[in-house]
Scaffold this motif. Structure first.
Motif: not given
Length: 186
Positions: A131-138, A78-87
């Motif tokens: 999770l770490d990658r997602t938070y960095r992308e956010l 999932i390219s959008d990190p906010a969407q990724r984290l939410r899902e």
């Protein structure tokens, strides 16, 4: 239940072993009770494994495959990190069911076994890295992203723990909304 005319695969045995682990820990993995549960004879087991240790190794490998990096691939894509984290948070939290057994939590009782320790490490590492990658992308700096990932993951494991003992836990959808609100940076 599987009848005698159905041929079980090694993976069927590994999955049955995982269910036994979730319900009773590593000690619950025993050939005769598993054969009874599966509705087959012990001979079916020996067609796939030489002994209980091989079955445990296969079960742990199956758990890592179904709960580690490979299982997270759809979320990672999932390219959008906010969407990724939410899902991710929604799926994980909604999967937590009151009084449901957990392979992960059951394995903690055998964490001194090197095979178990390695399997838990692999699953934890894959989840924390995503999770770490997602938070960095956010937009969080690396140290905060790592800390936030650990806290989010600890909360997920805590919910698993609570669900095993609390029949009155809030509905998973409510928990998913709360998790998303807490762990998505504002």
């Amino acid at each position: 239940m599987v009848n005698d005319s159905t041929r079980l695969s090694a993976q069927d045995w590994a999955r049955a072993a995982l269910e036994a682990i979730a319900n009773g820990g590593l000690a619950a993995v025993a050939v005769e009770p598993l054969a009874r549960t599966l509705g087959v004879t012990k001979g079916s087991f020996y067609a796939h494994y030489r002994n209980r240790d091989e079955l445990i190794a296969a079960a742990l490998a199956e758990w890592v495959r179904t709960h580690g990096a490979e299982a997270l691939a759809d979320f990672a894509a999932i390219s959008d990190p906010a969407q990724r984290l939410r899902e991710l948070l929604t799926v994980v939290v909604q999967a937590v069911q009151p009084l449901a057994p957990s392979v992960h939590l059951s394995l903690l009782g055998a964490r001194n076994d090197p095979r178990v320790r390695d399997a838990i490490r692999q699953v934890n590492q894959a989840r924390l890295e995503l999770l770490d990658r997602t938070y960095r992308e956010l937009g969080l700096p690396p140290d905060r992203a790592t800390s936030r990932a650990r806290v989010a993951y600890a909360a997920i494991l805590g919910l698993l723990h609570l669900a095993q003992t609390d029949p009155d836990a809030p509905h998973p959808a409510v928990l998913a909304d709360e998790a998303t609100a807490i762990f998505l940076p504002s």
